[in-house]
Design a protein around this motif. Structure first.
Motif, PDB file in Angstrom:
ATOM      1  N   HIS A  38       3.566   3.020   5.565  1.00 31.39           N
ATOM      2  CA  HIS A  38       2.746   1.891   5.110  1.00 31.39           C
ATOM      3  C   HIS A  38       1.312   2.338   4.845  1.00 31.39           C
ATOM      4  O   HIS A  38       0.690   1.932   3.861  1.00 31.39           O
ATOM      5  N   LEU A  39       0.801   3.157   5.739  1.00 27.20           N
ATOM      6  CA  LEU A  39      -0.575   3.623   5.615  1.00 27.20           C
ATOM      7  C   LEU A  39      -0.749   4.498   4.380  1.00 27.20           C
ATOM      8  O   LEU A  39      -1.717   4.347   3.622  1.00 27.20           O
ATOM      9  N   GLU A  40       0.202   5.393   4.139  1.00 25.09           N
ATOM     10  CA  GLU A  40       0.086   6.318   3.012  1.00 25.09           C
ATOM     11  C   GLU A  40       0.171   5.607   1.666  1.00 25.09           C
ATOM     12  O   GLU A  40      -0.582   5.925   0.742  1.00 25.09           O
ATOM     13  N   ILE A  41       1.094   4.650   1.534  1.00 22.59           N
ATOM     14  CA  ILE A  41       1.207   3.949   0.251  1.00 22.59           C
ATOM     15  C   ILE A  41      -0.060   3.127  -0.001  1.00 22.59           C
ATOM     16  O   ILE A  41      -0.521   3.008  -1.141  1.00 22.59           O
ATOM     17  N   SER A  42      -0.664   2.592   1.059  1.00 22.26           N
ATOM     18  CA  SER A  42      -1.895   1.813   0.911  1.00 22.26           C
ATOM     19  C   SER A  42      -3.059   2.694   0.479  1.00 22.26           C
ATOM     20  O   SER A  42      -3.833   2.335  -0.419  1.00 22.26           O
ATOM     21  N   GLN A  43      -3.191   3.854   1.100  1.00 25.62           N
ATOM     22  CA  GLN A  43      -4.276   4.760   0.744  1.00 25.62           C
ATOM     23  C   GLN A  43      -4.081   5.329  -0.656  1.00 25.62           C
ATOM     24  O   GLN A  43      -5.053   5.511  -1.399  1.00 25.62           O
ATOM     25  N   GLU A  44      -2.839   5.573  -1.022  1.00 21.12           N
ATOM     26  CA  GLU A  44      -2.556   6.059  -2.380  1.00 21.12           C
ATOM     27  C   GLU A  44      -2.912   4.972  -3.399  1.00 21.12           C
ATOM     28  O   GLU A  44      -3.469   5.248  -4.462  1.00 21.12           O
ATOM     29  N   ALA A  45      -2.601   3.717  -3.071  1.00 22.21           N
ATOM     30  CA  ALA A  45      -2.915   2.606  -3.972  1.00 22.21           C
ATOM     31  C   ALA A  45      -4.418   2.429  -4.133  1.00 22.21           C
ATOM     32  O   ALA A  45      -4.910   2.199  -5.240  1.00 22.21           O
TER      33      ALA A  45
END
Length: 236
Positions: A38-45
């Motif tokens: 969840h954290l990685e997809i948010s930071q990538e977004a």
């Protein structure tokens, strides 16, 4: 659906109601529990889409998932807040305040409450494969822009699936991802990146294995492994 008052909206957002023109990514899910994926997809977004913030919409109860094995919402929201240390990421129980169970209803409500905010729905490629099973799924694409993030082994099936083909003419080139939030829906983009393959299902399974192992070590037999019974767990 009861209307959410401005005061209640502000409380659900921790007093951080976005100004007009803000670019907000929306990541929905059970967060059972919240994890690095969840954290990685948010930071990538945040990076690839030029977003101001990402809201984690912790669902009171996903209609497509069983209640069995679902931690209480307060516990799931707490785990999300403990993980999301980036100040640009806001875990919220907003859907409970809106009284919505389906993504399409949540997005319609948010668009009505904050009509000048530019929302982008975030999802993994695995969800694009099966989004056509969601309630009023076409409305999701017609209400807000959508960003789909690649996950290991899902890209081909996702891009050849019903939703991708239905909205193929509205797909932006990946190089134009930063202007997605400014596009009028329907508009979506598929972003190829290396994301953490971890899932909440895997985390729960590992926790169950550890609990059973601890029980065996303490001389306590796992009821699911008792003679005449099978450990038939629902995939979530």
């Amino acid at each position: 659906m009861a209307p959410l008052t401005p005061a209640a909206l502000g409380a659900a957002l921790g007093g951080q109601v976005p100004p007009a023109g803000a670019r907000i990514g929306l990541l929905g899910g059970s967060f059972n529990p919240a994890h690095e994926g969840h954290l990685e997809i948010s930071q990538e977004a945040l990076k690839r889409l030029g977003l101001d913030r990402v809201w984690w919409l912790v669902s009171p109860q996903n209609p497509l998932k069983p209640r069995h094995g679902m931690a209480p919402m307060a516990e799931r929201l707490a785990s999300a807040r403990a993980l999301a240390q980036d100040p640009r990421i806001l875990p919220t129980g907003l859907e409970a305040g809106l009284g919505t169970s389906y993504t399409a209803d949540t997005l319609r409500a948010l668009a009505g409450l904050l009509p000048r905010v530019r929302f982008v729905w975030l999802m993994g490629a695995d969800n694009l494969i099966q989004v056509h099973h969601w309630q009023d799924w076409q409305q999701i694409f017609n209400t807000v822009a959508v960003a789909v993030f690649d996950r290991p082994s899902y890209a081909f099936r996702a891009l050849s699936g019903r939703a991708a083909l239905s909205f193929a003419r509205y797909r932006l080139h990946e190089g134009s991802a930063r202007r997605l939030a400014e596009e009028r829906p329907p508009a979506w983009v598929f972003i190829r990146c290396r994301l953490n393959p971890q899932s909440a299902t895997d985390i729960r399974a590992a926790s169950d294995r550890q609990s059973r192992a601890a029980g065996v070590q303490d001389g306590v037999q796992d009821p699911a492994a008792a003679p005449g019974r099978s450990a038939n767990r629902q995939e979530m």
